[in-house]
Motif scaffolding. Structure first.
Motif: not given
Length: 430
Positions: A345-354, A356-373
């Motif tokens: 069950r894929d709960r999303g893939n994530t990486a922090i950049i620095g 207030n910056a990160a990325v999230f990928d849930w397949g059906h939806s995506r998120m980036k920036g401070g909220i993702a961080w």
């Protein structure tokens, strides 16, 4: 007589399996060559002086102490005697089993160049993190003593090989360390002028993420002063140098994060692994053609029916496999039912950049920036083992956010204290 279930490896998969079998009718033994469970996703923060090793590690015995049927054994596996159903340990000991769970993780893949490891260590253990932290900080100490501007700059250059989540997180953390934390610690050098170079063989970084998230990450890293070299293959790594094509880059610190290979499970079982050394498993996580043996995590090759691709070597995959197998074995003991198929069950893939910056990928939806961080931080704190560690890490992150300071700036490796790094290396060509 209770069924003897032996689990090798106390990472995410092995620990989850042991917990799921806790207080059951099985006689469970978990074996690891270290006495602690390590939260590897935050190991890069130990290497960049943001956290201490104890902040992300917990003794295995403490985590399993309430399960009286689970025995913890400190030892290193060297082979499996399949006919006798026994494990062979480095100290000469032999451990019998009725069911065997191999969850021994992975190491970095240097693609046929094992000699590169000495000059460009990866990040899998506490020892790796301490060595990288010492090497990174020691390079700046040597730069402070250096009078030649070109050699100063070379010592203050860090090269990270691999543009996946490990490389991106490491490069971002190094840039923040040099430009913020170390900025006022030296008198003769300006750490804000340090170079951080991220090298990626493919056309863009974070290739497992959607392209728009990869572009966002590249823009943020470039804004932090990080040089990104895509479509660039490393040809050679030596003491204090990295050769990319015909260009030779002098560097005080080189870090490897370009690929992984499975632990020698295939060799132990006498079967052929894939290119990464993974062992093919059935949908119930049992090793194909070997009765009573299960393989989990980075060492298992299992095709996901949803994508028709092998499951990736992620912590969430390993943890879900461990939970599934532990519960399935427990139920089989109680009812005799066959083991059900594992479904990821894929709960999303994530990486922090620095900051207030990160990325999230849930397949059906995506998120980036401070909220993702912020979400990245909450999830990682939640996944840490132990309430004490969660509180300590949260407090340190809050303190670091407002002060830009990192507390564990210690050079603890005697090996690095004796190395000249590239102090005596020829000057870079102009």
């Amino acid at each position: 007589m209770a069924e003897r279930i032996v689990i090798v490896g106390a990472g995410f998969a092995g620990l989850a399996c042991a917990r799921a079998l806790g207080s059951s009718d099985a006689d469970v033994t978990i074996i690891d060559r270290r006495n602690y469970h390590l939260f590897v996703p935050l190991l890069y923060q130990v290497a960049t002086a943001a956290l201490s090793p104890a902040d992300i590690a917990q003794p295995i015995r403490r985590l399993l102490r309430r399960h009286k049927n689970v025995k913890v054994l400190l030892g290193e596996l060297t082979g499996v005697d399949l006919p006798a159903q026994e494990l062979c340990l480095r100290d000469g000991g032999r451990v019998p089993y009725d069911a065997l769970v191999l969850a021994t993780g992975s190491s970095f893949n240097y693609f046929g160049n094992p000699e590169w490891e000495e000059h460009a260590p990866g990040l899998k253990t506490v020892e790796d993190a301490r060595r990288l932290r010492s090497r990174l900080l020691y390079a700046f100490e040597r730069a402070e003593q250096e009078s030649d501007p070109e050699r100063q700059q070379a010592l203050m250059t860090s090269v990270v090989v691999g543009g996946g989540p490990t490389g991106v997180e490491m490069a971002g953390a190094i840039a923040e360390l040099t430009r913020n934390t170390l900025a006022n610690d030296f008198h003769h050098i300006d750490p804000a002028r340090a170079r951080t170079i991220l090298v990626e063989t493919g056309p863009h970084i974070l290739s497992t993420f959607p392209e728009e998230l990869g572009r966002y990450a590249q823009e943020r890293l470039t804004g932090m002063g990080i040089e990104i070299r895509c479509n660039s293959a490393v040809e050679e790594i030596g003491p204090g140098t990295v050769r990319i094509g015909e260009e030779v880059l002098p560097a005080g610190t080189v870090i490897w994060g370009a690929g992984i290979k499975a632990s020698p499970v295939a060799e132990w079982l006498g079967v052929e692994g894939d290119r990464a050394g993974r062992v093919a498993v059935n949908d119930d996580l049992s090793a194909k053609g070997i009765e009573g043996v299960f393989v989990l995590g980075d060492s298992a090759l299992l095709i996901d029916p949803a994508t028709d691709k092998p499951l990736p070597g992620l912590a969430q995959v390993a943890q879900q496999q461990g939970n599934h197998l532990g519960r399935a074995l427990r139920k089989r003991l109680q009812t005799g039912e066959p083991l059900p198929a594992f479904r990821f069950r894929d709960r999303g893939n994530t990486a922090i950049i620095g900051r207030n910056a990160a990325v999230f990928d849930w397949g059906h939806s995506r998120m980036k920036g401070g909220i993702a961080w912020l979400l990245w931080a909450i999830i990682h704190v939640y996944l840490l083992s132990g309430f004490e560690n969660r509180m300590i890490v949260s407090a340190k992150w809050v303190w670091r956010y407002f002060t830009y300071q990192r507390g564990s700036r210690l050079i603890t490796s005697e090996e690095e204290e004796q190395k000249p790094v590239i102090y005596d290396h020829p000057r870079p060509e102009s």
